[in-house]
Design a protein around this motif. Structure first.
Motif, PDB file in Angstrom:
ATOM      1  N   GLY A   1      26.123  37.518  32.574  1.00 41.83           N
ATOM      2  CA  GLY A   1      25.762  38.923  32.629  1.00 41.83           C
ATOM      3  C   GLY A   1      25.450  39.344  34.050  1.00 41.83           C
ATOM      4  N   GLY A   2      25.314  40.642  34.227  1.00 39.73           N
ATOM      5  CA  GLY A   2      24.989  41.140  35.558  1.00 39.73           C
ATOM      6  C   GLY A   2      25.214  42.640  35.650  1.00 39.73           C
ATOM      7  N   ILE A   3      24.921  43.176  36.841  1.00 38.87           N
ATOM      8  CA  ILE A   3      25.075  44.606  37.109  1.00 38.87           C
ATOM      9  C   ILE A   3      26.063  44.772  38.250  1.00 38.87           C
ATOM     10  N   ALA A   4      27.210  45.382  37.945  1.00 40.18           N
ATOM     11  CA  ALA A   4      28.225  45.680  38.952  1.00 40.18           C
ATOM     12  C   ALA A   4      27.906  47.048  39.548  1.00 40.18           C
ATOM     13  N   VAL A   5      27.624  47.068  40.848  1.00 40.12           N
ATOM     14  CA  VAL A   5      27.133  48.275  41.518  1.00 40.12           C
ATOM     15  C   VAL A   5      28.264  48.949  42.289  1.00 40.12           C
ATOM     16  N   TYR A   6      28.370  50.255  42.117  1.00 39.19           N
ATOM     17  CA  TYR A   6      29.322  51.073  42.869  1.00 39.19           C
ATOM     18  C   TYR A   6      28.520  52.149  43.605  1.00 39.19           C
ATOM     19  N   CYS A   7      28.484  52.042  44.931  1.00 40.11           N
ATOM     20  CA  CYS A   7      27.681  52.988  45.714  1.00 40.11           C
ATOM     21  C   CYS A   7      28.456  53.558  46.898  1.00 40.11           C
ATOM     22  N   ASP A   8      29.762  53.313  46.964  1.00 41.20           N
ATOM     23  CA  ASP A   8      30.604  53.849  48.029  1.00 41.20           C
ATOM     24  C   ASP A   8      31.489  54.939  47.444  1.00 41.20           C
ATOM     25  N   PRO A   9      31.374  56.176  47.903  1.00 39.88           N
ATOM     26  CA  PRO A   9      32.162  57.266  47.308  1.00 39.88           C
ATOM     27  C   PRO A   9      33.660  57.029  47.346  1.00 39.88           C
ATOM     28  N   GLN A  10      34.148  56.306  48.357  1.00 42.25           N
ATOM     29  CA  GLN A  10      35.585  56.080  48.478  1.00 42.25           C
ATOM     30  C   GLN A  10      36.116  55.139  47.408  1.00 42.25           C
ATOM     31  N   THR A  11      35.250  54.342  46.799  1.00 40.57           N
ATOM     32  CA  THR A  11      35.702  53.356  45.804  1.00 40.57           C
ATOM     33  C   THR A  11      34.969  53.525  44.480  1.00 40.57           C
ATOM     34  N   TYR A  12      34.564  54.738  44.150  1.00 33.45           N
ATOM     35  CA  TYR A  12      33.958  54.955  42.834  1.00 33.45           C
ATOM     36  C   TYR A  12      34.935  54.513  41.740  1.00 33.45           C
ATOM     37  N   PRO A  13      34.440  53.926  40.661  1.00 35.17           N
ATOM     38  CA  PRO A  13      35.326  53.392  39.626  1.00 35.17           C
ATOM     39  C   PRO A  13      35.982  54.487  38.794  1.00 35.17           C
ATOM     40  N   THR A  14      37.137  54.149  38.268  1.00 36.92           N
ATOM     41  CA  THR A  14      37.794  55.031  37.312  1.00 36.92           C
ATOM     42  C   THR A  14      37.202  54.790  35.917  1.00 36.92           C
ATOM     43  N   THR A  15      37.503  55.669  35.007  1.00 35.90           N
ATOM     44  CA  THR A  15      37.038  55.480  33.625  1.00 35.90           C
ATOM     45  C   THR A  15      37.595  54.194  33.038  1.00 35.90           C
ATOM     46  N   ARG A  16      38.849  53.909  33.354  1.00 35.12           N
ATOM     47  CA  ARG A  16      39.461  52.671  32.856  1.00 35.12           C
ATOM     48  C   ARG A  16      38.732  51.441  33.389  1.00 35.12           C
ATOM     49  N   GLU A  17      38.356  51.473  34.676  1.00 38.81           N
ATOM     50  CA  GLU A  17      37.671  50.324  35.263  1.00 38.81           C
ATOM     51  C   GLU A  17      36.287  50.143  34.654  1.00 38.81           C
ATOM     52  N   ILE A  18      35.572  51.234  34.414  1.00 36.38           N
ATOM     53  CA  ILE A  18      34.253  51.139  33.788  1.00 36.38           C
ATOM     54  C   ILE A  18      34.364  50.552  32.386  1.00 36.38           C
ATOM     55  N   ASN A  19      35.348  50.989  31.624  1.00 34.72           N
ATOM     56  CA  ASN A  19      35.546  50.441  30.279  1.00 34.72           C
ATOM     57  C   ASN A  19      35.892  48.963  30.333  1.00 34.72           C
ATOM     58  N   PHE A  20      36.703  48.570  31.309  1.00 34.62           N
ATOM     59  CA  PHE A  20      37.081  47.162  31.460  1.00 34.62           C
ATOM     60  C   PHE A  20      35.850  46.304  31.766  1.00 34.62           C
ATOM     61  N   ILE A  21      34.988  46.772  32.659  1.00 31.15           N
ATOM     62  CA  ILE A  21      33.818  45.991  33.055  1.00 31.15           C
ATOM     63  C   ILE A  21      32.807  45.898  31.923  1.00 31.15           C
ATOM     64  N   THR A  22      32.562  46.993  31.233  1.00 30.06           N
ATOM     65  CA  THR A  22      31.536  46.990  30.190  1.00 30.06           C
ATOM     66  C   THR A  22      32.006  46.341  28.897  1.00 30.06           C
ATOM     67  N   ARG A  23      33.262  46.582  28.500  1.00 30.44           N
ATOM     68  CA  ARG A  23      33.735  46.094  27.199  1.00 30.44           C
ATOM     69  C   ARG A  23      34.401  44.728  27.279  1.00 30.44           C
ATOM     70  N   ASP A  24      35.157  44.484  28.337  1.00 24.40           N
ATOM     71  CA  ASP A  24      35.869  43.212  28.441  1.00 24.40           C
ATOM     72  C   ASP A  24      35.071  42.149  29.189  1.00 24.40           C
ATOM     73  N   LEU A  25      34.396  42.528  30.274  1.00 20.36           N
ATOM     74  CA  LEU A  25      33.621  41.562  31.050  1.00 20.36           C
ATOM     75  C   LEU A  25      32.171  41.490  30.594  1.00 20.36           C
TER      76      LEU A  25
ATOM     77  N   HIS B   1      28.165  62.755  39.788  1.00 25.53           N
ATOM     78  CA  HIS B   1      27.460  63.373  38.655  1.00 25.53           C
ATOM     79  C   HIS B   1      28.192  63.112  37.342  1.00 25.53           C
ATOM     80  N   SER B   2      29.515  63.243  37.348  1.00 28.10           N
ATOM     81  CA  SER B   2      30.279  63.017  36.114  1.00 28.10           C
ATOM     82  C   SER B   2      30.245  61.553  35.699  1.00 28.10           C
ATOM     83  N   LEU B   3      30.315  60.628  36.665  1.00 30.25           N
ATOM     84  CA  LEU B   3      30.246  59.203  36.330  1.00 30.25           C
ATOM     85  C   LEU B   3      28.870  58.835  35.789  1.00 30.25           C
ATOM     86  N   SER B   4      27.823  59.392  36.378  1.00 33.14           N
ATOM     87  CA  SER B   4      26.466  59.059  35.934  1.00 33.14           C
ATOM     88  C   SER B   4      26.189  59.548  34.527  1.00 33.14           C
ATOM     89  N   ARG B   5      26.976  60.497  34.031  1.00 38.79           N
ATOM     90  CA  ARG B   5      26.784  61.018  32.680  1.00 38.79           C
ATOM     91  C   ARG B   5      27.587  60.260  31.632  1.00 38.79           C
TER      92      ARG B   5
END
Length: 437
Positions: A203-227, A250-254
């Motif tokens: 387990g762990g927390i994957a952190v995204y804090c660089d605006p240039q590399t904010y995750p896509t919806t697909r990537e967030i689903n992959f990390i949370t559901r598959d990993l 703002h949209s990602l945080s929601r």
């Protein structure tokens, strides 16, 4: 098929099972019909496929035998794939190939085709009656990985670890792997060396804090559901956000999958002329993006001026901003890479009792005040203690980067400060990380 056997019966079944033949030695399977282009059906819609006498094929060499544990250098069958094959009781792929594609769930067609060859060979190797299937199910229950994507070398008796803070996007860039790479890909790109022992990332927390590399919806689903990891979205205090980038944050945080807001905070290693901008950004993110009902954790990045390793001024200012922003007292805070003093730790626990303190390899350079604070936090409540790789930063000796699968080095350093064995530190922080959400 649920099998309930005693330990003695399990051992007897496994003892009678010979080593499996090499995969390339198994008889070739019949050609499979091309998979349909329609989307995969959900796993809940799959029902066991009972073979009929007309569909049964003549016995192949090796039939009736259950594979035992493979050598470490052998091809390892995915536990989830084995379980689905056994549950469906597929003796021969043949015309049942389409039904073997469906249980792969969210896998894409490309991933499904990659698994087909394993499914074919496994079906042939596992032909037999109930005893064979029972032994195979026992093997699956004992051997399956704790985290999808973790290679076979990270399973078994290795300690489980929870990485409270690492940067998935920066790690992938630093190691030159795909933006959809999983934890196993990271370990293969940078295996443990020297004194760094292998661990199993649970387990762990994957952190995204660089605006240039904010995750896509697909990537967030992959990390949370598959990993099976948690995702944190924020903005590093050194970064500036355009209007469009803030809207994206703002949209990602929601998103319901994003349960951690951060990292956010203050970094006074920058010139004082930048501090006012940082405080404005910190307040704006708390006021616009924070949701008490959604964000279980707020991850804080707090750094002091050059020559001020304990950064008491920076930690105190951040605490004031949190209180002025009316963050609820019961909110869980995660002080990432904690480097301050006993008095600061007590202040945060007094105003936010559910504060967690995470330590990195920076603990190897702690002064007497910082070491005392680390021991004080453990003595006060060791359930609030976590460790992190902060990957790709803080690379252990002999490694190119820091990463979740290299957390043994961090546990050894923190264990030296606390007077604990590294394995005990890993066990404690894994349990604390599991309780964090």
């Amino acid at each position: 098929m649920d099998v309930q056997l005693s330990v003695a019966e399990e051992n007897n079944l496994l003892a009678d099972s010979p080593h499996p033949p090499p995969l390339e030695a198994l008889p070739p399977a019949e050609p499979l019909p091309p998979a349909e282009s329609s989307s995969m059906e959900p796993e809940a819609d799959i029902h066991p496929v009972e073979p009929t006498p007309s569909s049964a094929e003549p016995s192949q060499p090796g039939a009736g035998k259950c594979p035992s544990l493979p050598p470490e250098n052998a091809c390892v069958w995915p536990g989830c794939t084995i379980r689905r094959v056994v549950n469906m009781r597929v003796h021969v792929m043949g015309k049942h190939a389409p039904s073997c594609l469906k249980p792969l769930g969210r896998s894409t067609r490309r991933q499904a085709r990659r698994h087909l060859r394993i499914l074919e060979q496994l079906a042939v190797a596992c032909m037999g009656e109930g005893t064979t299937l029972q032994a195979l199910m026992i093997r699956v229950n004992r051997e399956r990985a704790q985290t999808r994507g973790t290679p076979h070398s990270s399973q078994g008796s290795m300690p489980k670890v929870y990485d409270a803070h690492f940067h998935m996007d920066r790690l992938r860039q630093g190691l030159g792997v795909s933006f959809m790479a999983n934890l196993g890909d990271l370990e293969r790109a940078e295996p443990p060396r020297g004194d760094v022992r292998p661990v199993s990332v649970a387990g762990g927390i994957a952190v995204y804090c660089d605006p240039q590399t904010y995750p896509t919806t697909r990537e967030i689903n992959f990390i949370t559901r598959d990993l099976h990891l948690n995702v944190a979205v924020g903005v590093h205090p050194k970064q500036s956000l355009t209007s469009d980038q803030f809207d994206r944050l703002h949209s990602l945080s929601r998103m319901s999958e994003v349960k951690v807001l951060g990292e956010i905070g203050l970094d006074h290693s920058r010139p004082p002329s930048d501090w006012y901008r940082q405080e404005g950004l910190f307040r704006r993110v708390l006021n616009r993006c924070y949701s008490h009902h959604q964000h279980r954790v707020v991850c804080l990045h707090l750094r002091g001026m050059a020559g001020d390793p304990t950064a008491e001024e920076c930690y105190s200012r951040a605490l004031d901003i949190l209180r002025l922003s009316r963050i609820p007292r019961e909110q869980r805070l995660l002080l990432h890479n904690y480097t301050s003093t006993v008095s600061i730790a007590d202040a945060y626990r007094r105003h936010f009792p559910a504060t967690y303190f995470s330590f990195s390899l920076a603990a190897s350079g702690f002064n007497s005040q910082q070491r005392q604070a680390c021991r004080h936090i453990e003595a006060m409540d060791d359930r609030r203690l976590l460790i992190e790789s902060d990957g790709p930063h803080f690379a252990p000796a002999g490694q190119r980067v820091g990463a979740p699968h290299l957390l043994w080095a961090t546990a050894a350093v923190v264990g030296e400060v606390l007077g604990r064995d590294p394995r005990r530190v890993l066990d404690l922080t894994w349990k604390n990380g599991r309780d964090l959400f």
